[in-house]
Scaffold this motif. Structure first.
Motif, PDB file in Angstrom:
ATOM      1  N   GLY A   1       0.822  -1.212   0.000  1.00 54.36           N
ATOM      2  CA  GLY A   1       0.000   0.000   0.000  1.00 54.36           C
ATOM      3  C   GLY A   1       0.855   1.260   0.000  1.00 54.36           C
ATOM      4  O   GLY A   1       0.577   2.217  -0.734  1.00 54.36           O
TER       5      GLY A   1
ATOM      6  N   LEU B   1       2.208   1.963  -3.429  1.00 52.64           N
ATOM      7  CA  LEU B   1       1.216   2.603  -4.311  1.00 52.64           C
ATOM      8  C   LEU B   1       1.102   4.089  -3.984  1.00 52.64           C
ATOM      9  O   LEU B   1       1.020   4.930  -4.882  1.00 52.64           O
ATOM     10  CB  LEU B   1      -0.149   1.919  -4.172  1.00 52.64           C
ATOM     11  CG  LEU B   1      -0.258   0.509  -4.744  1.00 52.64           C
ATOM     12  CD1 LEU B   1      -1.631  -0.082  -4.434  1.00 52.64           C
ATOM     13  CD2 LEU B   1       0.015   0.482  -6.233  1.00 52.64           C
ATOM     14  N   GLU B   2       1.105   4.427  -2.699  1.00 51.94           N
ATOM     15  CA  GLU B   2       1.032   5.836  -2.289  1.00 51.94           C
ATOM     16  C   GLU B   2       2.251   6.609  -2.783  1.00 51.94           C
ATOM     17  O   GLU B   2       2.141   7.770  -3.173  1.00 51.94           O
ATOM     18  CB  GLU B   2       0.874   5.929  -0.775  1.00 51.94           C
ATOM     19  CG  GLU B   2      -0.492   5.448  -0.325  1.00 51.94           C
ATOM     20  CD  GLU B   2      -0.631   5.267   1.182  1.00 51.94           C
ATOM     21  OE1 GLU B   2       0.350   5.503   1.934  1.00 51.94           O
ATOM     22  OE2 GLU B   2      -1.727   4.870   1.608  1.00 51.94           O
TER      23      GLU B   2
ATOM     24  N   TYR C   1      -0.760   7.408  -5.629  1.00 59.15           N
ATOM     25  CA  TYR C   1      -2.085   6.870  -5.335  1.00 59.15           C
ATOM     26  C   TYR C   1      -2.499   7.235  -3.923  1.00 59.15           C
ATOM     27  O   TYR C   1      -1.654   7.431  -3.046  1.00 59.15           O
ATOM     28  CB  TYR C   1      -2.095   5.339  -5.479  1.00 59.15           C
ATOM     29  CG  TYR C   1      -2.202   4.887  -6.908  1.00 59.15           C
ATOM     30  CD1 TYR C   1      -3.441   4.596  -7.466  1.00 59.15           C
ATOM     31  CD2 TYR C   1      -1.074   4.764  -7.705  1.00 59.15           C
ATOM     32  CE1 TYR C   1      -3.550   4.187  -8.789  1.00 59.15           C
ATOM     33  CE2 TYR C   1      -1.176   4.360  -9.025  1.00 59.15           C
ATOM     34  CZ  TYR C   1      -2.416   4.081  -9.560  1.00 59.15           C
ATOM     35  OH  TYR C   1      -2.523   3.685 -10.860  1.00 59.15           O
ATOM     36  N   GLN C   2      -3.800   7.325  -3.733  1.00 63.70           N
ATOM     37  CA  GLN C   2      -4.323   7.490  -2.378  1.00 63.70           C
ATOM     38  C   GLN C   2      -5.347   6.399  -2.124  1.00 63.70           C
ATOM     39  O   GLN C   2      -6.034   5.953  -3.045  1.00 63.70           O
ATOM     40  CB  GLN C   2      -4.940   8.861  -2.172  1.00 63.70           C
ATOM     41  CG  GLN C   2      -6.269   9.093  -2.863  1.00 63.70           C
ATOM     42  CD  GLN C   2      -6.847  10.453  -2.526  1.00 63.70           C
ATOM     43  OE1 GLN C   2      -6.123  11.421  -2.377  1.00 63.70           O
ATOM     44  NE2 GLN C   2      -8.145  10.533  -2.411  1.00 63.70           N
ATOM     45  N   LYS C   3      -5.401   5.971  -0.895  1.00 68.60           N
ATOM     46  CA  LYS C   3      -6.346   4.926  -0.512  1.00 68.60           C
ATOM     47  C   LYS C   3      -7.708   5.591  -0.333  1.00 68.60           C
ATOM     48  O   LYS C   3      -7.894   6.402   0.562  1.00 68.60           O
ATOM     49  CB  LYS C   3      -5.887   4.246   0.780  1.00 68.60           C
ATOM     50  CG  LYS C   3      -6.731   3.072   1.173  1.00 68.60           C
ATOM     51  CD  LYS C   3      -6.128   2.396   2.398  1.00 68.60           C
ATOM     52  CE  LYS C   3      -6.935   1.209   2.832  1.00 68.60           C
ATOM     53  NZ  LYS C   3      -6.319   0.565   4.012  1.00 68.60           N
ATOM     54  N   ASP C   4      -8.635   5.264  -1.219  1.00 71.68           N
ATOM     55  CA  ASP C   4      -9.972   5.858  -1.177  1.00 71.68           C
ATOM     56  C   ASP C   4     -10.882   5.157  -0.190  1.00 71.68           C
ATOM     57  O   ASP C   4     -11.744   5.774   0.413  1.00 71.68           O
ATOM     58  CB  ASP C   4     -10.627   5.810  -2.567  1.00 71.68           C
ATOM     59  CG  ASP C   4      -9.905   6.709  -3.557  1.00 71.68           C
ATOM     60  OD1 ASP C   4      -9.272   7.694  -3.134  1.00 71.68           O
ATOM     61  OD2 ASP C   4      -9.958   6.416  -4.757  1.00 71.68           O
TER      62      ASP C   4
ATOM     63  N   SER D   1      -9.367  -2.956  -0.458  1.00 69.85           N
ATOM     64  CA  SER D   1      -8.920  -1.566  -0.557  1.00 69.85           C
ATOM     65  C   SER D   1      -9.066  -1.074  -1.985  1.00 69.85           C
ATOM     66  O   SER D   1      -8.976  -1.856  -2.932  1.00 69.85           O
ATOM     67  CB  SER D   1      -7.449  -1.429  -0.150  1.00 69.85           C
ATOM     68  OG  SER D   1      -7.243  -1.834   1.169  1.00 69.85           O
TER      69      SER D   1
ATOM     70  N   TYR E   1      -7.437   2.016  -4.424  1.00 72.74           N
ATOM     71  CA  TYR E   1      -6.429   3.062  -4.575  1.00 72.74           C
ATOM     72  C   TYR E   1      -6.643   3.767  -5.913  1.00 72.74           C
ATOM     73  O   TYR E   1      -6.809   3.104  -6.932  1.00 72.74           O
ATOM     74  CB  TYR E   1      -5.021   2.456  -4.558  1.00 72.74           C
ATOM     75  CG  TYR E   1      -4.552   2.051  -3.181  1.00 72.74           C
ATOM     76  CD1 TYR E   1      -3.755   2.900  -2.412  1.00 72.74           C
ATOM     77  CD2 TYR E   1      -4.898   0.816  -2.655  1.00 72.74           C
ATOM     78  CE1 TYR E   1      -3.326   2.527  -1.153  1.00 72.74           C
ATOM     79  CE2 TYR E   1      -4.464   0.437  -1.390  1.00 72.74           C
ATOM     80  CZ  TYR E   1      -3.680   1.299  -0.648  1.00 72.74           C
ATOM     81  OH  TYR E   1      -3.255   0.928   0.604  1.00 72.74           O
TER      82      TYR E   1
ATOM     83  N   THR F   1      -7.625   2.996 -11.505  1.00 70.98           N
ATOM     84  CA  THR F   1      -7.964   2.737 -10.105  1.00 70.98           C
ATOM     85  C   THR F   1      -7.732   1.261  -9.842  1.00 70.98           C
ATOM     86  O   THR F   1      -8.174   0.415 -10.617  1.00 70.98           O
ATOM     87  CB  THR F   1      -9.436   3.109  -9.822  1.00 70.98           C
ATOM     88  OG1 THR F   1      -9.587   4.522 -10.047  1.00 70.98           O
ATOM     89  CG2 THR F   1      -9.835   2.768  -8.400  1.00 70.98           C
TER      90      THR F   1
END
Length: 170
Positions: free
Chosen positions: A106, A109-110, A114-117, A128, A130, A137
């Motif tokens: 995770g 990805l950030e 990316y952000q965890k939606d 999850s 992202y 997405t």
């Protein structure tokens, strides 16, 4: 011979995952299996991604890395229940603490913007989503060993199922 072995491995992995469902999002790729994404729906099963459309290669081109011992169990194309063409890759984590690998994945990805939606954990299963501006997405379904698909490695600690919608060419 290599293609036959790959097909058999994919068929076994898909059969082992038969009753899984991914995160519940209206346009997400979690619905029942339908036809291949490449053409009009004509089959009811997922199909292996062709050599020139491998999801693992698309993920690598996007900067997504699997910085842990792993094995790809399948790399397939299908269509969600809502009719959205999607790509699905199932990665087996072969060693390392499951929770730590998932957290680091995770974070990777950030680091790519990316952000965890959204995300939820239910009995060890982690769903999850992202997203990032101008990028696909990713819908993630992460499960420890003993939950979800049958894993191949004796040191496997879990799996990461990565799904994303395939953009239409309209």
């Amino acid at each position: 011979m290599k293609k036959i072995a790959l097909f058999i491995a994919i068929a076994v992995a898909v059969a082992a995952c038969g009753k899984q469902e991914a995160p519940q999002t209206p346009t997400s790729p979690e619905s029942s299996h339908k036809a291949p994404a490449a053409q009009a729906p004509s089959r009811q099963s997922p199909v292996p991604a062709p050599e020139d459309k491998r999801g693992v290669a698309a993920l690598a081109a996007a900067g997504v890395k699997f910085d842990f011992p792993h094995q790809v169990l399948y790399d397939i194309l299908d269509v969600s229940g809502s009719g959205t063409p999607r790509h699905r890759v199932l990665v087996e984590i072969q060693g390392g603490e499951f929770d730590q690998v998932v957290e680091q994945f995770g974070e990777s990805l950030e680091a790519l913007g990316y952000q965890k939606d959204s995300g939820k954990e239910t009995g060890g299963r982690i769903d999850s989503v992202y997203s990032a501006e101008g990028k696909p997405t990713y819908y993630l379904l992460m499960q420890p060993a003993g939950m979800g698909p049958k894993l191949m490695g004796k040191d496997s600690t879990g799996s990461i199922h990565i799904m994303w919608n395939i953009p239409s060419r309209n």
